[in-house]
Write an enzyme that holds these catalytic residues in place. Structure first.
Site, short mmCIF file in Angstrom:
data_model
loop_
_atom_site.label_atom_id
_atom_site.label_comp_id
_atom_site.label_asym_id
_atom_site.label_seq_id
_atom_site.Cartn_x
_atom_site.Cartn_y
_atom_site.Cartn_z
N LYS A 42 40.09 36.71 45.03
CA LYS A 42 39.75 37.75 45.92
C LYS A 42 38.50 38.45 45.55
CE LYS A 42 41.98 41.19 49.28
NZ LYS A 42 41.36 40.19 50.31
N GLY A 47 39.04 41.54 38.22
CA GLY A 47 38.57 40.27 37.48
C GLY A 47 37.61 39.41 38.15
N CYS A 48 37.92 39.39 39.47
CA CYS A 48 37.08 38.50 40.15
C CYS A 48 35.47 38.97 40.12
CB CYS A 48 37.50 38.03 41.85
SG CYS A 48 39.06 37.46 41.83
N THR A 49 35.33 40.41 40.31
CA THR A 49 33.83 40.93 40.13
C THR A 49 33.43 40.76 38.84
OG1 THR A 49 34.57 42.59 41.66
CG2 THR A 49 32.81 43.13 40.15
N VAL A 52 32.47 36.97 38.88
CA VAL A 52 31.27 36.50 39.65
C VAL A 52 30.12 37.24 38.97
CG1 VAL A 52 32.39 36.03 41.90
CG2 VAL A 52 31.42 38.39 41.68
#
Length: 153
Positions: A42, A47-49, A52
């Site tokens: 998401k 974690g996703c930030t 990416v």
């Protein structure tokens, strides 16, 4: 249950909308470049930030080694557009709104409801050469993919 794509399998082709307004098809890269295809849960989560941004920080190294980086989540094109702009991303974020591509690659959910975090390296011929699956080892996604991309070039 959908079959998990494994190393040595042909990568399932797909066509999805990008945050930039383009439609991206995996087959468009065939014969031109390897693809680092990463599925993440998401936009705008810790974690996703981190993931990416790690791909962003390594983007030039991937490009120099002959690979395109492509991120996929079920977030909307608008969410991806804001997320990519906020973090100055140079690569495509694709919206897999119904999860069709995630299922085609066999990317399972964690705890039954959190979309998984899996990275695939696909060679110029469209064959999967690497797969890394970890919700917590964000660096492993980048390091493992970069090692394989360098071996392919």
């Amino acid at each position: 249950m959908t079959k998990q794509v494994r190393v040595g399998d042909p990568a399932p082709d797909f066509e999805l909308p990008s945050h930039s307004g383009q439609t991206v098809r995996l087959g468009d890269f065939r014969g031109k470049s390897a693809v680092v295809l990463f599925f993440y849960p998401k936009d705008n989560t810790r974690g996703c930030t981190a993931e990416v941004c790690a791909f962003r920080d390594s983007y030039e190294v991937f490009a120099e080694a002959g690979a395109e980086v492509v991120g996929v989540s079920s977030d909307s094109v608008g969410s991806h557009e804001r997320f990519a702009g906020q973090h100055n991303l140079q690569f495509h974020l694709l919206s897999d709104a119904g999860g069709r591509v995630r299922r085609a690659y066999g990317v399972a959910s964690t705890l039954g409801f959190i979309p998984g975090r899996v990275t695939f390296v696909i060679d110029r011929e469209g064959v999967v050469r690497h797969e890394f699956n970890s919700m917590t080892n964000v660096g492993g996604h980048i390091d493992g993919a970069l090692k394989v991309v360098r071996e392919l070039s």
